[in-house]
Design a protein around this motif. Sequence first.
Motif, PDB file in Angstrom:
ATOM      1  N   GLY A 275       0.807  -1.212   0.000  1.00 17.67           N
ATOM      2  CA  GLY A 275       0.000   0.000   0.000  1.00 17.67           C
ATOM      3  C   GLY A 275       0.838   1.259   0.000  1.00 17.67           C
ATOM      4  N   SER A 276       2.150   1.110   0.035  1.00 18.70           N
ATOM      5  CA  SER A 276       3.058   2.257   0.040  1.00 18.70           C
ATOM      6  C   SER A 276       3.463   2.604  -1.383  1.00 18.70           C
ATOM      7  N   ASP A 277       3.240   3.844  -1.783  1.00 20.80           N
ATOM      8  CA  ASP A 277       3.626   4.272  -3.128  1.00 20.80           C
ATOM      9  C   ASP A 277       5.134   4.187  -3.320  1.00 20.80           C
ATOM     10  N   ARG A 278       5.880   4.450  -2.266  1.00 19.03           N
ATOM     11  CA  ARG A 278       7.330   4.382  -2.371  1.00 19.03           C
ATOM     12  C   ARG A 278       7.792   2.940  -2.606  1.00 19.03           C
ATOM     13  N   VAL A 279       7.180   2.002  -1.892  1.00 20.74           N
ATOM     14  CA  VAL A 279       7.540   0.599  -2.076  1.00 20.74           C
ATOM     15  C   VAL A 279       7.070   0.101  -3.440  1.00 20.74           C
ATOM     16  N   LEU A 280       5.879   0.502  -3.863  1.00 29.14           N
ATOM     17  CA  LEU A 280       5.397   0.109  -5.181  1.00 29.14           C
ATOM     18  C   LEU A 280       6.358   0.563  -6.276  1.00 29.14           C
ATOM     19  N   LYS A 281       6.904   1.740  -6.124  1.00 25.55           N
ATOM     20  CA  LYS A 281       7.891   2.230  -7.096  1.00 25.55           C
ATOM     21  C   LYS A 281       9.134   1.342  -7.070  1.00 25.55           C
ATOM     22  N   GLY A 282       9.593   0.967  -5.866  1.00 27.48           N
ATOM     23  CA  GLY A 282      10.749   0.087  -5.760  1.00 27.48           C
ATOM     24  C   GLY A 282      10.485  -1.296  -6.324  1.00 27.48           C
ATOM     25  N   MET A 283       9.236  -1.714  -6.286  1.00 28.04           N
ATOM     26  CA  MET A 283       8.847  -3.009  -6.856  1.00 28.04           C
ATOM     27  C   MET A 283       8.668  -2.945  -8.375  1.00 28.04           C
ATOM     28  N   ARG A 290      -3.748   4.991  -4.662  1.00 31.56           N
ATOM     29  CA  ARG A 290      -5.013   5.650  -5.001  1.00 31.56           C
ATOM     30  C   ARG A 290      -5.646   5.004  -6.217  1.00 31.56           C
ATOM     31  N   ARG A 291      -4.825   4.704  -7.220  1.00 33.01           N
ATOM     32  CA  ARG A 291      -5.316   4.031  -8.416  1.00 33.01           C
ATOM     33  C   ARG A 291      -5.903   2.659  -8.047  1.00 33.01           C
ATOM     34  N   ILE A 295      -9.958   1.391  -8.443  1.00 34.16           N
ATOM     35  CA  ILE A 295     -10.424   0.171  -9.124  1.00 34.16           C
ATOM     36  C   ILE A 295     -11.414  -0.579  -8.237  1.00 34.16           C
ATOM     37  N   ILE A 296     -11.039  -0.738  -6.967  1.00 34.65           N
ATOM     38  CA  ILE A 296     -11.914  -1.446  -6.033  1.00 34.65           C
ATOM     39  C   ILE A 296     -13.273  -0.751  -5.941  1.00 34.65           C
ATOM     40  N   ASP A 297     -13.258   0.581  -5.849  1.00 31.41           N
ATOM     41  CA  ASP A 297     -14.511   1.344  -5.760  1.00 31.41           C
ATOM     42  C   ASP A 297     -15.348   1.169  -7.023  1.00 31.41           C
ATOM     43  N   SER A 298     -14.696   1.176  -8.177  1.00 27.25           N
ATOM     44  CA  SER A 298     -15.422   1.036  -9.448  1.00 27.25           C
ATOM     45  C   SER A 298     -16.057  -0.337  -9.567  1.00 27.25           C
ATOM     46  N   VAL A 330      -4.511   0.764   3.352  1.00 33.03           N
ATOM     47  CA  VAL A 330      -5.191   0.302   2.140  1.00 33.03           C
ATOM     48  C   VAL A 330      -6.030  -0.938   2.447  1.00 33.03           C
ATOM     49  N   VAL A 331      -5.511  -1.845   3.265  1.00 36.60           N
ATOM     50  CA  VAL A 331      -6.262  -3.046   3.636  1.00 36.60           C
ATOM     51  C   VAL A 331      -7.551  -2.655   4.347  1.00 36.60           C
ATOM     52  N   ARG A 332      -7.477  -1.691   5.253  1.00 37.09           N
ATOM     53  CA  ARG A 332      -8.684  -1.238   5.958  1.00 37.09           C
ATOM     54  C   ARG A 332      -9.695  -0.633   4.978  1.00 37.09           C
ATOM     55  N   ALA A 333      -9.190   0.144   4.026  1.00 40.97           N
ATOM     56  CA  ALA A 333     -10.077   0.817   3.076  1.00 40.97           C
ATOM     57  C   ALA A 333     -10.679  -0.160   2.066  1.00 40.97           C
ATOM     58  N   ALA A 334      -9.888  -1.148   1.622  1.00 44.18           N
ATOM     59  CA  ALA A 334     -10.338  -2.063   0.574  1.00 44.18           C
ATOM     60  C   ALA A 334     -11.275  -3.140   1.093  1.00 44.18           C
ATOM     61  N   ARG A 335     -11.121  -3.526   2.335  1.00 38.01           N
ATOM     62  CA  ARG A 335     -11.945  -4.562   2.958  1.00 38.01           C
ATOM     63  C   ARG A 335     -12.011  -5.815   2.077  1.00 38.01           C
TER      64      ARG A 335
END
Length: 509
Positions: A275-283, A290-291, A295-298, A330-335
């Motif tokens: 859920g970390s943008d910094r880690v996602l970039k490193g990955m 947010r993106r 998707i989950i909301d849509s 993110v886990v809390r928000a995505a459920r």
Amino acid sequence: MDEVITQTADARTYEVRTFGCQMNVHDSERLTGLLEDAGYAPAQQGSTPDVVVFNTCAVRENADNKLYGNLGHLAPTKKQHPGMQIAVGGCLAQKDRGEIVRRAPWVDVVFGTHNIGSLPALLDRARHNQEAQVEILESLEVFPSTLPTKRESAYAGWVSISVGCNNTCTFCIVPSLRGKEKDRRPGEILAEVEALVAEGALEVTLLGQNVNTYGVEFGDRLAFGKLLRSCGEIGGLERVRFTSPHPAAFTDDVIDAMAETPNVMPSLHMPLQSGSDRVLKGMRRSYRSRRFLDIIDSVRARIPHAAITTDIIVGFPGETEEDFQATLDVVRAARFASAFTFQYSRRPGTPAADLPDQLPKAVVQERYERLVALQDEISWAENRTQEGRVLEVLVAEGEGRKDETTHRLSGRAADNRLVHFAVPPHALEAGDVPRPGDVVQVEVTYGAPHHLVADAALSGGPYAVRRTRAGDAWQARQAQPQSPGPKPVGLGLPGLGAPAATPVVQGCR
């Protein structure tokens, strides 16, 4: 008749042992089909096979230790049975190549991910030459779906729509072993689906390293949504699933196709990883938190009852407590209905293996436990919302337990939740028990953290059975000899409901 019996008795026997992801499970169906097409027969329970095939995974840290441990256990068995052969294929074979024969010189054949069709010929050559055969191709020789297949399930099946991956995630070794993405033509895929349905299947799962990038090879970025809609036009196909998409390429047309195609199931496995943008970039994951949440909301806006699952890696190099908290947010928000959580493990050959700031095991373990506790709490709460709902469940084989008191059977709801349901006493007395492949309607009485219980039938609640041609196909299979080899070795996958749901790793998303 006597001639057929003699041929069966003289046939060399085989056993295929599968490790790893759903693509490996599907490849093993091809390997089994190839061997039987070449005249081999499944080894009987308790007997020593003439050929043992390991279909390997290279994703997890201990994958090679597991393989060499298994090979070591087989070495004395092979000495006691002259003519026995051992073959190693799959991702670890593609990676280690000749190293396997060096470390385990009693192995007869090593083949890669791109040439599984060569296995029978390599076994013959190894016997004739009396030396190990190592054949690793750098690119796909024959698309696996053109090879003979022995399906593990009568009522559900895998259909590969693509192989390979064009992403460069720093933690993942699979793209270098499976190669660049190769897409099948839509007509070939739909013909295979139609053939499965003709054989009795009610459900198919479309497979790809990244299914929603399907079409990239022939220049149609909307191809996956079109494919889902085309599956909706196949008569007799009741359930369509797919795994796994990539958030960066997940577009609204796919959500529309899911919502508007009745036989596409309301379930989605969407790998988050962090859920970390910094880690996602490193990955090198080309989306941000947010993106992902958009998707989950849509999806939920169009498909309110969709169950969404995910993959998460804890302890990626350089992950800070702040990064980890972003994942929890993110886990809390995505459920998520459930999450398949992994502790980062260093894999030689991946860019992340050489990154600085590799985290201490104790730190990773502590974060992992916090993540699991949070997700378990959410999963339980989400499953409790299912109480009182009447669900349509596809009865499965080998999916859970058969309780002696309630005589529960198990299966998957449309949203892919695992359901353990009770058969009412009057049905048991009459011997009217649903078969794998039949469909039941049951009422959920309890939502447990990792499954649903539907016991309403014991007190007169809703219960109905629809006997299906898939159940007929399963019943017809029982009179045929089945391969009794060990079930695929699982490392954690969302339950797919097909075939015989075995957990498998999601390491290449």
